[in-house]
Design an enzyme around this catalytic site. Structure first.
Site, mmCIF file in Angstrom:
data_model
loop_
_atom_site.group_PDB
_atom_site.id
_atom_site.type_symbol
_atom_site.label_atom_id
_atom_site.label_comp_id
_atom_site.label_asym_id
_atom_site.label_seq_id
_atom_site.Cartn_x
_atom_site.Cartn_y
_atom_site.Cartn_z
ATOM 1 N N THR A 28 56.722 -28.594 -17.481
ATOM 2 C CA THR A 28 56.533 -28.549 -18.940
ATOM 3 C C THR A 28 56.642 -29.924 -19.573
ATOM 4 O O THR A 28 55.905 -30.243 -20.498
ATOM 5 C CB THR A 28 57.593 -27.608 -19.571
ATOM 6 O OG1 THR A 28 57.306 -26.292 -19.130
ATOM 7 C CG2 THR A 28 57.564 -27.633 -21.076
ATOM 8 N N ASP A 72 52.843 -27.177 -11.876
ATOM 9 C CA ASP A 72 53.892 -26.343 -12.449
ATOM 10 C C ASP A 72 54.865 -26.123 -11.287
ATOM 11 O O ASP A 72 54.436 -25.845 -10.161
ATOM 12 C CB ASP A 72 53.281 -25.017 -12.898
ATOM 13 C CG ASP A 72 54.293 -24.120 -13.575
ATOM 14 O OD1 ASP A 72 54.096 -23.796 -14.744
ATOM 15 O OD2 ASP A 72 55.290 -23.724 -12.917
ATOM 16 N N SER A 73 56.148 -26.248 -11.542
ATOM 17 C CA SER A 73 57.077 -26.230 -10.408
ATOM 18 C C SER A 73 57.168 -24.869 -9.726
ATOM 19 O O SER A 73 57.778 -24.739 -8.670
ATOM 20 C CB SER A 73 58.461 -26.728 -10.816
ATOM 21 O OG SER A 73 59.178 -25.730 -11.484
ATOM 22 N N SER A 74 56.545 -23.848 -10.303
ATOM 23 C CA SER A 74 56.478 -22.562 -9.588
ATOM 24 C C SER A 74 55.613 -22.699 -8.341
ATOM 25 O O SER A 74 55.663 -21.860 -7.449
ATOM 26 C CB SER A 74 55.917 -21.475 -10.498
ATOM 27 O OG SER A 74 56.713 -21.392 -11.650
ATOM 28 N N THR A 104 61.248 -27.146 -14.726
ATOM 29 C CA THR A 104 62.611 -26.616 -14.642
ATOM 30 C C THR A 104 62.720 -25.399 -13.711
ATOM 31 O O THR A 104 63.786 -25.138 -13.167
ATOM 32 C CB THR A 104 63.131 -26.204 -16.042
ATOM 33 O OG1 THR A 104 62.222 -25.258 -16.603
ATOM 34 C CG2 THR A 104 63.269 -27.404 -16.952
ATOM 35 N N ASP A 105 61.620 -24.666 -13.540
ATOM 36 C CA ASP A 105 61.723 -23.386 -12.830
ATOM 37 C C ASP A 105 62.321 -23.513 -11.427
ATOM 38 O O ASP A 105 63.135 -22.681 -11.020
ATOM 39 C CB ASP A 105 60.340 -22.707 -12.742
ATOM 40 C CG ASP A 105 59.887 -22.167 -14.097
ATOM 41 O OD1 ASP A 105 60.710 -22.106 -15.023
ATOM 42 O OD2 ASP A 105 58.696 -21.816 -14.225
ATOM 43 N N GLN A 293 76.112 -12.632 -5.531
ATOM 44 C CA GLN A 293 75.220 -12.508 -6.687
ATOM 45 C C GLN A 293 75.875 -13.048 -7.955
ATOM 46 O O GLN A 293 75.201 -13.276 -8.960
ATOM 47 C CB GLN A 293 74.829 -11.043 -6.897
ATOM 48 C CG GLN A 293 73.942 -10.497 -5.800
ATOM 49 C CD GLN A 293 73.665 -9.005 -5.935
ATOM 50 O OE1 GLN A 293 73.766 -8.436 -7.016
ATOM 51 N NE2 GLN A 293 73.310 -8.376 -4.834
ATOM 52 N N CYS A 294 77.204 -13.235 -7.924
ATOM 53 C CA CYS A 294 77.902 -13.801 -9.098
ATOM 54 C C CYS A 294 77.679 -15.315 -9.108
ATOM 55 O O CYS A 294 77.755 -15.958 -8.063
ATOM 56 C CB CYS A 294 79.406 -13.586 -9.007
ATOM 57 S SG CYS A 294 79.898 -11.883 -8.993
HETATM 58 N N1 ASP Z 1 56.876 -23.496 -15.506
HETATM 59 C C1 ASP Z 1 57.424 -24.794 -15.810
HETATM 60 C C2 ASP Z 1 57.738 -25.483 -14.501
HETATM 61 O O1 ASP Z 1 58.747 -25.209 -13.918
HETATM 62 C C3 ASP Z 1 58.641 -24.646 -16.658
HETATM 63 C C4 ASP Z 1 59.305 -25.961 -17.034
HETATM 64 O O2 ASP Z 1 58.982 -27.032 -16.628
HETATM 65 O O3 ASP Z 1 60.258 -25.881 -17.831
HETATM 66 O O4 ASP Z 1 56.974 -26.290 -14.044
#
Ligand code: ASP
Length: 357
Positions: A28, A72-74, A104-105, A293-294
């Site tokens: 992002t 996109d980091s996904s 961030t993902d 999971q916590c």
């Molecule tokens: N989908 C974005 C990514 O991880 C989200 C982000 O950067 O905040 O690339």
């Protein structure tokens, strides 16, 4: 591989406090709105100075390098982690520090993977990103990038780097990378580190949390591991999980390791079919890593009757490791070792401060 590199800011030699290589991977932070497609797309990184003009006022020598295809980091994957580790290794002697701009993902996964791949690291590698694109007026990108650069360039009174490990910087907090976790998709406080204190808090002044920062280790030479084994999986416990689901994972051909996401302090069902499936998987040489999971607290196998069996059959306790640090640790460990017993021992040992004993 060749990369586009731009040397965008040179401090005057008498003022410069070091050199930074900024590696742009996408996310992002670097997105701009494309009117025609009505969607966010990665911007061209040579526009960075236009977007964050403050960068040219910093007293660092900054070079920008972009992955050939920002993502996109996904879409992040282990091949790109190895590519990033290789870039850092190749450029290690040319720069004092490294900042990685990342979505961030999956940032916590990348930070964890790099912490393992970059053995004996003695320079800062700081990942940052943003919740709002750099082109948006209220974007958090500017503050995150500028402070990440400041942290990467920080030196102590002996001229040594204050930070010499892989970290995530976000929303005024510097966190150990392999302890970080994305907790928020809407607010600016995207990351937290529940089981390890922050390393620095960037308020009006930057306050370092000295006892928790990995000390600089004189004489260490960077070693880079270039193999990650993806024959790993998560198996998350939930009330009602059935034998077919568990068997489909624990009996999968070629799978070497499973991160077992358990309840609370490392507990799971004691149904006989489950205990048999776990015992059989381990006897076939599969390695199981127990992660709670916590977010907070730690696995204590044997504390409850519902985890005693896991301990008895040799499931490895993940203590207070995050799921992100656990799955990437498995990839790293299987990339280095074949013998399941050795892999289990490495998993049980803190390698880069990713878990407490
Ligand atoms: N989908 C974005 C990514 O991880 C989200 C982000 O950067 O905040 O690339």
């Amino acid at each position: 591989m060749t990369y586009n590199k731009i040397h965008i800011a040179t401090a005057s030699p008498e003022l410069t406090v070091g050199s930074v290589l900024v590696i742009y991977t996408g996310g992002t932070l670097g997105m701009v709105y494309e009117v025609k497609e009505k969607q966010l797309v990665p911007f061209h990184f040579d526009q960075i100075i236009e977007r964050v003009p403050e960068i040219s006022r910093l007293n660092f020598d900054i070079t920008f390098l972009s992955l050939n295809e920002p993502i996109d980091s996904s879409n992040m994957n282990p091949d790109i982690w190895i590519e990033l580790a290789t870039i850092i290794a190749d450029e290690y002697t040319h720069y004092d520090s490294f900042v990685i701009l990342h979505g961030t993902d999956t940032m916590a996964y990348t930070a964890s993977a790099l912490s393992y791949l970059l053995e004996d690291l003695n320079k800062p590698v700081i990942l940052t990103g943003a919740q709002l694109p750099i082109g948006v007026a209220r974007s958090d990108a500017r503050e995150n990038v500028i402070t990440a650069l400041e942290l990467a360039s920080a030196r102590n009174s002996e001229g040594l780097p204050v930070i010499s490990e892989v970290c995530v910087y976000f929303n005024s907090m510097l966190l150990r990378g392999n302890r970080s976790k994305k907790q928020e998709s809407s607010n600016f406080n995207a990351f937290h580190s529940e089981n390890y204190p922050y390393l620095a808090n960037a308020g009006v002044r930057i306050e370092y949390n000295w006892p928790y920062i990995k000390p600089f280790e004189p004489g260490k030479t960077l070693q880079v591991q270039k193999r990650l084994d993806t024959n790993v999986a998560f198996l998350k416990m939930f009330p009602g999980i059935n034998a077919r689901v568990v068997h489909s994972i624990l009996q999968m051909e070629g799978l070497k390791g499973v991160v077992l996401e358990t309840y609370g302090a490392g507990n799971a069902t004691t149904d006989q079919w489950f205990l048999d499936a776990v015992a059989q998987a381990i006897s076939r040489g599969m390695v199981l890593f127990n992660v709670s999971q916590c977010d907070g607290g730690r696995v204590a196998q044997g504390h409850y009757e519902t985890s005693r069996f896991l301990k008895q059959v040799g499931v490895v306790s993940g203590s207070d490791i995050t799921a992100e640090a656990a799955i990437t640790k498995m990839m790293y460990v299987f990339g280095r070792e074949n013998d399941p017993a050795k892999c289990a021992r490495m998993l049980a040992t803190p390698l880069r401060g990713e878990m407490s004993i």
